[in-house]
Design a protein around this motif. Structure first.
Motif, short mmCIF file in Angstrom:
data_model
loop_
_atom_site.label_atom_id
_atom_site.label_comp_id
_atom_site.label_asym_id
_atom_site.label_seq_id
_atom_site.Cartn_x
_atom_site.Cartn_y
_atom_site.Cartn_z
N LEU A 86 49.79 32.10 45.03
CA LEU A 86 51.15 32.64 45.04
C LEU A 86 52.18 31.59 44.61
CD1 LEU A 86 52.98 35.02 45.80
CD2 LEU A 86 53.00 34.18 48.14
N GLU A 106 60.60 45.36 38.58
CA GLU A 106 60.05 45.29 39.94
C GLU A 106 58.70 44.58 39.96
OE1 GLU A 106 62.11 49.42 41.61
OE2 GLU A 106 60.11 49.46 40.71
N GLU A 109 59.39 41.03 39.82
CA GLU A 109 60.01 40.64 41.08
C GLU A 109 58.99 40.48 42.21
OE1 GLU A 109 63.42 43.48 41.56
OE2 GLU A 109 63.43 42.58 43.56
N PHE A 110 57.88 41.20 42.08
CA PHE A 110 56.92 41.33 43.17
C PHE A 110 56.39 39.97 43.65
CE2 PHE A 110 52.77 42.65 45.01
CZ PHE A 110 53.28 43.49 45.97
N VAL A 111 56.13 39.07 42.69
CA VAL A 111 55.60 37.74 43.06
C VAL A 111 56.64 37.00 43.89
CG1 VAL A 111 54.82 35.53 42.14
CG2 VAL A 111 54.21 37.64 40.97
N PHE A 113 58.97 38.38 45.61
CA PHE A 113 59.07 39.10 46.88
C PHE A 113 58.01 38.59 47.86
CE2 PHE A 113 57.15 42.63 49.28
CZ PHE A 113 58.17 42.86 50.20
N LEU A 114 56.78 38.41 47.34
CA LEU A 114 55.70 37.90 48.20
C LEU A 114 56.00 36.48 48.69
CD1 LEU A 114 52.48 39.13 46.32
CD2 LEU A 114 53.41 40.04 48.44
N ARG A 122 65.95 37.12 43.49
CA ARG A 122 64.81 37.64 42.73
C ARG A 122 65.29 38.29 41.44
NH1 ARG A 122 62.73 40.21 47.76
NH2 ARG A 122 63.25 42.25 46.87
N ARG A 158 55.95 38.15 34.51
CA ARG A 158 55.61 38.14 35.94
C ARG A 158 54.85 36.85 36.29
NH1 ARG A 158 51.53 42.56 38.03
NH2 ARG A 158 50.11 41.17 36.91
#
Lengths: 227, 403
Positions: A86, A106, A109-111, A113-114, A122, A158
């Motif tokens: 991560l 999104e 953004e997910f990485v 977010f994690l 983000r 991403r």
């Protein structure tokens, strides 16, 4: 001299299906330095994907050692490996890279977010990366609304949005036409030269191989040529 | 927010599958809520009928009445008047229960003489409703008994009965009404007469075996406790639950059956939900592999699948509950008329637990159970996600990526 990002010593990986044993990696010794752009090439079944998976902590080797930025990772527990991936690695796969229920923005953004990055930050970083890669127009689209080339560009966005030390890309251009292949590889090269992010990608596409700064050829789980 | 968005969208990825499962879950909530409220409405109706016909909300008896049923266990009502004229009491009924012998020509039959204030009780007594004898000695009896005695309205019947002192007396009545009652004991063997006439004729003074008290809304248990503190030691106030144990058992058994059936249905639907979530996660094995490769932890996967189960359950429950509430609104106001079914099964009507059932069943609004059933389904949907979540988060990343 830049230090090594990856050091592999005598790495072996065997897959067993019933009585059959397949040596995916057969004593790999390899060092990849910071800022390199490496293409791992070879025919199907030569062990390219397994090599990338072992480097990314996705698969554990049966023997040998895997070091990432001075830390041995093949013995790390899964939880720590997840954190490592991560925080320090980006991944691009051959296909079905993106989460189909999230838009391009999104997905990228997910990485973050994690990682626990606040929503406002983000979105700022994703827009910055999308703008730098020239894919702002894809931000609100779902994967089903994008072509294969567009999806791979978003997947690259991403992979790099969190400024990882290394991006591992498993045949990122396999499903793309030559025009898109060149565009995607050029994009990765640009990121590599601009930000110094290390890229390791597996491929058997000549268009990618000729652009790579370093090529590692594999056959039957062994490295047969280093260039 | 991202988890919620992702889970909600994932739920609707396969609309047909989600739609069918939502129908099943929503349908279960619908059946649970509608049947729960309908059953409770029916029980309330039965209790209402039973308390009006017999025990009242609270009843005062001699402490030995239940064990002996002897006519001598009557008591004077006068000292209780102060207790009975309180704001909690809607009305009360004084009754005498006597064993008598009815003679016609050379035949004789044992009968139960129920002495009560017919005019007062006729207002809402389930059996005597509408019967108002013109004469003081007017009696109302079941059709079965009337046929056995060969009497019709206007005929005279004579009973032999012991008075308050235990002496045998003869008491005459004029048949004022004949009842079609589905309760066998009443149909074959009961005669309802005026309590004033019986008391005077049999020297009972203001005596009664039973004073049935109807409350305005006060809890019977609380009222009975209050009354019991003031009653003499030979008398006791019983709640309807204590006085009509058979009815309580019948209702408890019936409701247990309903709850067991619903539980079974809920478990079956939960297995269906688990199956849908299983199919859903298995379809996305590679996707979960990609997410895990990016750094997503197994607990994140579990959280996401649990949220999907929760959303599926909540959405379906909301739909089922809304439809159930609309149906309940109709059933609580209009009800279901079961006259046709009753007439197929019995000419006179239906009884349950010794109570005459009203042919129109109306549901009630019982929010605790309504929300309880709904919440239970949502929780089961959440629990149904446990095994799919465990399964998918346990697959090695490399294996998931090869799918």
């Amino acid at each position: 001299m830049k230090g090594p990002v990856f050091t592999l010593k005598g790495v072996r990986k065997v897959f067993r299906t019933g009585d059959e044993e397949v040596k995916a990696l057969d004593g790999i010794d390899l060092e990849i330095r910071r800022g390199e752009f490496v293409a791992v090439v070879g025919p199907s079944g030569s062990g390219k994907t397994t090599l990338l998976n072992v480097m990314g902590g996705i698969e554990r080797p049966d023997a040998g050692e895997v070091w990432f930025m001075g830390r041995r990772i093949d013995t790390l527990p899964e939880r720590k490996l997840s954190d490592l991936r991560l925080q320090s690695m980006g991944f691009v796969f051959q296909s079905h890279n993106l989460i189909p229920t999230l838009t391009a923005e999104e997905n990228a953004e997910f990485v973050l977010f994690l990682r626990g990055v606040p929503a406002k930050e983000r979105r700022r970083r994703v827009r910055e990366v999308f703008s730098a890669l020239g894919i702002e127009n894809l931000a609100g689209r779902f994967p089903s609304e994008m072509s294969g080339g567009q999806q791979q560009r978003v997947a690259i966005a991403r992979a790099v949005v969190g400024n990882p030390a290394v991006v591992l890309a498993d045949e990122p251009t396999a499903n793309l036409d030559s025009e898109n292949t060149v565009a995607v590889v050029d994009l990765m090269l640009r990121i590599n030269s601009d930000s110094g992010t290390t890229f390791v990608l597996s491929t058997h596409d000549p268009l990618v191989i000729e652009r790579a700064k370093r090529v590692i050829r594999m056959r039957d789980g062994r490295i047969t040529l280093r260039r | 927010m991202m988890w919620l968005k992702l889970a909600w969208r994932n739920v609707w990825r396969n609309r047909l599958r989600t739609g069918i499962q939502s129908l099943l879950i929503g349908g279960t909530v619908y059946v649970g809520v509608v049947f729960h409220n309908l059953a409770l409405g029916n029980y309330r109706n039965m209790i209402r009928q039973a308390t009006r016909m017999g025990s009242g909300d609270v009843t005062i008896y001699d402490t030995l009445w239940f064990s002996t049923r002897r006519p001598s266990r009557f008591y004077s009502v006068a000292p209780l008047r102060k207790l009975l004229h309180t704001p909690e009491v809607k009305t009360f009924y004084e009754r005498l229960y006597l064993s008598a012998f009815a003679r016609v020509d050379l035949m004789g039959f044992p009968v139960n003489l129920v002495a009560l204030d017919i005019r007062k009780e006729a207002v809402d007594h389930p059996i005597l409703k509408g019967h108002r004898p013109d004469k003081e000695d007017g009696a109302i009896l079941g059709r079965g008994l009337a046929e056995r005695l060969h009497v019709r309205k206007g005929d005279r019947i004579t009973l032999t009965v012991r008075d308050a002192k235990g002496e045998l007396k003869t008491l005459s009545f004029t048949v004022d009404g004949i009842l079609d009652v589905p309760i066998r004991e009443v149909d074959c063997c009961s005669i309802f007469g005026d309590i004033g006439y019986v008391r005077r004729s049999l020297r009972y003074g203001d005596g009664a075996h039973e004073v049935a008290i109807m409350l305005k809304g006060e809890s019977p248990e609380r009222f009975a406790r209050k009354v019991n503190r003031r009653l003499p030691p030979n008398l006791k106030a019983y709640t309807w639950r204590e006085a009509m144990r058979e009815l309580v058992s019948a209702i408890a058994m019936d409701y247990s059956g309903l709850v067991l059936m619903m539980l079974f249905l809920y478990v079956v639907v939960s297995i269906g939900t688990a199956n849908v979530l299983f199919m859903s996660v298995m379809d996305r094995t590679r996707e979960f592999g990609v997410m895990r490769a990016m750094g997503m932890k197994p607990r994140h996967i579990s959280l996401m699948v649990a949220l999907e189960g929760l959303f599926l359950g909540t959405f379906a429950t909301a739909v089922g509950l809304s439809l159930a509430l609309l149906t309940n609104l109709y059933l609580s106001t209009r009800g279901i008329d079961l006259k046709a079914i009753y007439s197929l099964l019995s000419q006179e009507g239906m009884t349950y637990g010794g109570v005459v059932l009203e042919p129109v069943i109306r549901s009630t609004w019982e929010w605790k159970g309504t929300l309880g059933y709904s919440l239970f389904v949502v929780i089961l949907s959440l629990l149904a996600s446990y095994f799919p979540a465990r399964y998918i988060s346990g697959i090695p990343i490399g294996e998931a990526l090869r799918k």
